[in-house]
Design an enzyme around this catalytic site. Structure first.
Site, PDB file in Angstrom:
ATOM      1  CB  CYS A  48      13.106  49.754 -11.006  1.00 31.79           C
ATOM      2  SG  CYS A  48      12.646  48.060 -11.419  1.00 31.79           S
ATOM      3  CB  THR A  49      13.787  54.985 -11.975  1.00 32.28           C
ATOM      4  OG1 THR A  49      14.928  54.250 -12.440  1.00 32.28           O
ATOM      5  CG2 THR A  49      14.198  56.392 -11.594  1.00 32.28           C
TER       6      THR A  49
END
Length: 159
Positions: A48-49
């Site tokens: 996600c990052t």
């Protein structure tokens, strides 16, 4: 799940943008379309990052197309603001804390083995000024990122 050509489900939710404001999709479409809604399972997780940072890296290209990018997750707006700060994200993140948007877009998934339920599948929707979904991508594999070139091309087509 809305598909290309469908009306995008409208919603109002908290927007983490350094502060916490209210975001209503239909109101934002008037001045910010096309809008990219990039759903992700959870802040501070590796993929996600990487994904949100990839959108940040391409933000100038989206801005050149007069498009707006927003991340969407179940995280609280306070968590999302910290996530924005730590990753130098310049776009807003929408908090779907009550899982209403995820349900309306049909992108809920569970990590039952971890006891985590109802987070967003990694997915991207591009919505044009008329509120129509012009691009839809949903992954059943949370480790797969979207094709960023494809998203950018879809935004260009919708602009």
């Amino acid at each position: 799940m809305p598909e290309t050509g469908d009306a995008a489900p409208d919603f109002t939710a908290p927007l983490a943008n350094g502060d916490v404001d209210s975001f209503t999709l239909s109101e934002r479409l008037e001045s910010e379309a096309p809008i990219v809604l990039a759903f992700f399972p959870g802040a501070f997780t590796s993929v996600c990052t990487t994904e949100m940072c990839a959108f940040q890296d391409r933000l100038a290209s989206f801005n050149d197309l007069d498009a707006s990018v927003y991340g969407v997750s179940r995280d609280s707006p306070f968590t999302l603001n910290e996530f924005r700060d730590q990753n130098d994200l310049e776009f807003g993140l929408i908090s779907d804390y009550n899982k209403e948007i995820i349900d309306d877009y049909g992108v809920a998934m569970d990590f039952a083995d971890l006891g985590v339920y109802g987070v967003a599948k990694r997915s991207v929707f591009v919505v044009d000024a008329d509120g129509e979904v012009t691009y839809a991508w949903v992954s059943d594999d949370p480790g797969v990122e979207p094709d960023y070139d494809e998203v950018e091309a879809a935004v260009e087509d919708a602009a």
